[in-house]
Scaffold this motif. Structure first.
Motif, PDB file in Angstrom:
ATOM      1  N   ASN A 324       1.008  -1.122   0.054  1.00 55.17           N
ATOM      2  CA  ASN A 324       0.241  -0.068  -0.019  1.00 55.17           C
ATOM      3  C   ASN A 324       1.068   1.346  -0.140  1.00 55.17           C
ATOM      4  O   ASN A 324       2.004   1.311  -0.363  1.00 55.17           O
ATOM      5  CB  ASN A 324      -0.754   0.312   1.634  1.00 55.17           C
ATOM      6  CG  ASN A 324       0.376  -0.162   2.165  1.00 55.17           C
ATOM      7  OD1 ASN A 324       1.078   0.232   2.728  1.00 55.17           O
ATOM      8  ND2 ASN A 324      -0.566  -0.572   3.300  1.00 55.17           N
ATOM      9  N   PRO A 325       0.407   1.874  -0.015  1.00 54.16           N
ATOM     10  CA  PRO A 325       1.243   3.544  -0.078  1.00 54.16           C
ATOM     11  C   PRO A 325       1.844   3.785   1.030  1.00 54.16           C
ATOM     12  O   PRO A 325       3.330   4.291   0.636  1.00 54.16           O
ATOM     13  CB  PRO A 325      -0.091   4.336  -1.023  1.00 54.16           C
ATOM     14  CG  PRO A 325      -1.071   3.834  -1.625  1.00 54.16           C
ATOM     15  CD  PRO A 325      -0.782   2.237  -0.161  1.00 54.16           C
ATOM     16  N   HIS A 326       1.994   3.534   1.882  1.00 52.22           N
ATOM     17  CA  HIS A 326       2.114   3.810   3.164  1.00 52.22           C
ATOM     18  C   HIS A 326       3.738   3.015   3.749  1.00 52.22           C
ATOM     19  O   HIS A 326       4.374   3.159   3.754  1.00 52.22           O
ATOM     20  CB  HIS A 326       1.803   3.541   4.259  1.00 52.22           C
ATOM     21  CG  HIS A 326       1.608   3.864   5.770  1.00 52.22           C
ATOM     22  ND1 HIS A 326       2.213   2.576   6.976  1.00 52.22           N
ATOM     23  CD2 HIS A 326       2.112   5.286   6.767  1.00 52.22           C
ATOM     24  CE1 HIS A 326       2.893   3.714   8.010  1.00 52.22           C
ATOM     25  NE2 HIS A 326       2.719   5.149   7.820  1.00 52.22           N
ATOM     26  N   GLN A 329       6.121   3.708   0.926  1.00 56.20           N
ATOM     27  CA  GLN A 329       6.738   5.049   1.253  1.00 56.20           C
ATOM     28  C   GLN A 329       7.820   4.660   1.916  1.00 56.20           C
ATOM     29  O   GLN A 329       9.087   5.251   1.899  1.00 56.20           O
ATOM     30  CB  GLN A 329       5.649   6.336   2.041  1.00 56.20           C
ATOM     31  CG  GLN A 329       6.491   7.838   2.661  1.00 56.20           C
ATOM     32  CD  GLN A 329       5.267   7.865   3.538  1.00 56.20           C
ATOM     33  OE1 GLN A 329       4.379   8.115   4.353  1.00 56.20           O
ATOM     34  NE2 GLN A 329       5.623   9.458   3.130  1.00 56.20           N
ATOM     35  N   GLY A 356      -3.258   0.789  -3.481  1.00 58.39           N
ATOM     36  CA  GLY A 356      -3.048   2.195  -4.813  1.00 58.39           C
ATOM     37  C   GLY A 356      -2.275   2.138  -5.258  1.00 58.39           C
ATOM     38  O   GLY A 356      -0.718   2.579  -5.154  1.00 58.39           O
ATOM     39  N   GLU A 359      -0.100   5.115  -6.951  1.00 58.54           N
ATOM     40  CA  GLU A 359       0.508   6.215  -5.934  1.00 58.54           C
ATOM     41  C   GLU A 359       1.315   5.130  -5.720  1.00 58.54           C
ATOM     42  O   GLU A 359       2.789   6.095  -5.346  1.00 58.54           O
ATOM     43  CB  GLU A 359      -0.451   6.166  -4.764  1.00 58.54           C
ATOM     44  CG  GLU A 359       0.318   7.640  -4.166  1.00 58.54           C
ATOM     45  CD  GLU A 359      -0.991   7.416  -2.048  1.00 58.54           C
ATOM     46  OE1 GLU A 359      -0.523   8.474  -1.602  1.00 58.54           O
ATOM     47  OE2 GLU A 359      -1.746   6.788  -2.559  1.00 58.54           O
ATOM     48  N   MET A 360       2.120   3.893  -5.309  1.00 59.79           N
ATOM     49  CA  MET A 360       2.628   3.668  -4.749  1.00 59.79           C
ATOM     50  C   MET A 360       3.948   3.235  -6.017  1.00 59.79           C
ATOM     51  O   MET A 360       5.374   3.441  -5.584  1.00 59.79           O
ATOM     52  CB  MET A 360       2.844   1.835  -4.675  1.00 59.79           C
ATOM     53  CG  MET A 360       1.575   1.500  -4.139  1.00 59.79           C
ATOM     54  SD  MET A 360       0.973  -0.054  -3.393  1.00 59.79           S
ATOM     55  CE  MET A 360       1.963  -0.823  -3.387  1.00 59.79           C
ATOM     56  N   MET A 363       6.108   6.408  -6.372  1.00 60.60           N
ATOM     57  CA  MET A 363       6.733   6.389  -5.612  1.00 60.60           C
ATOM     58  C   MET A 363       7.921   6.170  -5.692  1.00 60.60           C
ATOM     59  O   MET A 363       9.349   6.583  -5.853  1.00 60.60           O
ATOM     60  CB  MET A 363       6.642   6.385  -4.247  1.00 60.60           C
ATOM     61  CG  MET A 363       5.414   7.856  -3.237  1.00 60.60           C
ATOM     62  SD  MET A 363       5.544   6.415  -1.366  1.00 60.60           S
ATOM     63  CE  MET A 363       3.845   5.929  -1.640  1.00 60.60           C
TER      64      MET A 363
END
Length: 443
Positions: A324-326, A329, A356, A359-360, A363
């Protein structure tokens, strides 16, 4: 398969056949099943850990600390990377075939109503922990918290919530506060709670839930460089540790600061270590040796598939379960600080369609010169052409072929990063280590 467990293959097949039922949240079926088995969870000394990301790492750290202190531990986590048995560990080792057969037999054949895949494994874990006579069980929430099958534990010694981020919104709610309230469902009257660094919206929701249920004292973890309030656990880089170092300083309320070398990679693990220390300090009131065991336990902790390096055909492969994006990151931050640079990094990326992934990839793509897009096993994956629209890359599909191509074309010192899905990491890890995996279960 050991001769002592002749029925295990059939039981594992029966377990796998329950996966298509998917996730059915609720506690009634699990409570009914446990009652039929003599309530193996009753009186179990347990730590209960929830969170969007980091909960598996915290569980691994707490288990390692407790085992270093001489406790017989039980560890229940999900999902598995290769084998179902990875989810239930006794004394730091995957449950043995005979013990798994006995536990699954109870969960699948001696209960009044059919359980889902996750419910059956949860019941089996409680049976296994009772039969093994564990001193302490560390339980990772599967999804959410309030209605997760693990939440039948009525009086945990300590609870923890590692992080709150967007994930599983269809089940947990559309806002951080909604997600936080679901995860706060593990808080129990009188049980202390350790909270990782949280967004103010999530923190406020958890604090309201804690007050409503009469939870024990809350201890929060904060980065030392962000300042802190009285009663917080402050974490940061130890002394003069430079980039890439895993030396971490943890200062707890009314305790002298300790400097520890973490066994797990990534700057984000300092926060997870802070949560693990907070839990351990709560447990030290019952088992004083846990305080002494903190440094060695944190150094010895391992969590496969999380910034895990493997040698493969002369190249270095980095496996990370960021899904996931978190999580992406945190991986991007590691690549910036410890990676070899974009010019010497290849990315093998595949994700579930309901994550997501755009978004992933935004990054991670700038941090790799070569990119290979794959389709992980399991439920619907992000379309390869859609991934290419986010960032140019080669759509290969098959993960094995993509990893082989990335390794074959790797220059000396190049790093091949495999990420985007836990199922992808499990598939690639099994192949690289020569492990025959159990069937993929996507929930």
């Amino acid at each position: 398969m050991s001769a002592a467990a002749p029925r295990l293959p059939a039981l594992l097949e029966a377990l796998g056949q329950r996966a298509p039922r998917g996730m059915v949240l609720g506690l009634d079926r699990v409570r009914e099943a446990l009652a039929a088995l003599g309530d193996p969870h009753a009186g179990l000394a347990a730590v209960h850990v929830a969170g969007t990301n980091g909960k598996g790492s915290v569980c691994a750290m707490v288990e390692s600390i407790a085992r270093e202190a001489g406790l017989r531990t039980g560890l229940y986590t999900s999902p598995h990377l290769s084998r179902f048995a990875e989810r239930i560990r006794i004394g730091g080792e995957m449950i043995g075939d005979a013990a798994l057969e006995a536990a699954l037999s109870a969960a699948l054949e001696r209960v009044p109503s059919p359980l889902t895949f996750f419910e059956a494994l949860t019941v089996a874990a409680f049976v296994a922990f009772r039969d093994a006579g564990v001193d302490l069980a560390i339980l990772e929430v599967g999804l959410g918290g309030r209605l997760d099958a693990t939440n039948v534990i009525a009086a945990p010694l300590c609870t923890a919530i590692t992080s709150i981020a967007f994930d599983h919104e269809a089940l947990l709610g559309p806002t951080l506060a909604d997600i936080a309230r679901e995860k706060a469902g593990i808080l129990k009257p009188g049980a202390p709670a350790v909270l990782g660094p949280l967004d103010p919206e999530a923190d406020a929701a958890i604090e309201a839930a804690a007050q409503a249920v009469g939870a024990g004292p809350r201890v929060r973890v904060a980065r030392a460089e962000h300042g802190g309030r009285a009663g917080e656990i402050a974490v940061g880089r130890a002394g003069s540790a430079g980039p890439g170092a895993r030396a971490t300083r943890v200062a707890g309320p009314a305790r002298s600061a300790i400097e520890v070398e973490l066994g797990l990679r990534g700057a984000h693990q300092a926060e997870n270590a802070g949560v693990a220390c907070g839990v351990a300090w709560q447990l030290a009131g019952r088992w004083p040796d846990i305080e002494r065991a903190l440094p060695a336990g944190l150094a010895a902790a391992r969590w496969p598939g999380r910034l895990e390096r493997l040698d493969a055909g002369g190249a270095q492969v980095l496996l990370d379960c960021a899904h996931n994006p978190h999580g992406a990151q945190a991986l991007a931050a590691w690549l910036d600080e410890e990676g070899p640079g974009a010019a010497r990094t290849a990315l093998v990326f595949g994700a579930m369609a309901d994550k997501g992934w755009g978004e992933m990839l935004q990054m991670l793509a700038p941090r790799a010169q070569r990119r290979f897009y794959v389709t992980p096993q399991g439920r619907a994956a992000a379309p390869l052409e859609a991934l290419r629209e986010v960032a140019p890359g080669e759509p290969i599909g098959d993960p094995g072929a993509a990893v082989a191509g990335a390794i074959e074309g790797a220059a000396p010192g190049e790093l091949v990063v495999v990420t985007g899905s836990i199922y992808l990491v499990g598939e690639v890890r099994s192949a690289l280590l020569g492990i025959t995996p159990d069937p993929v279960v996507t929930l």
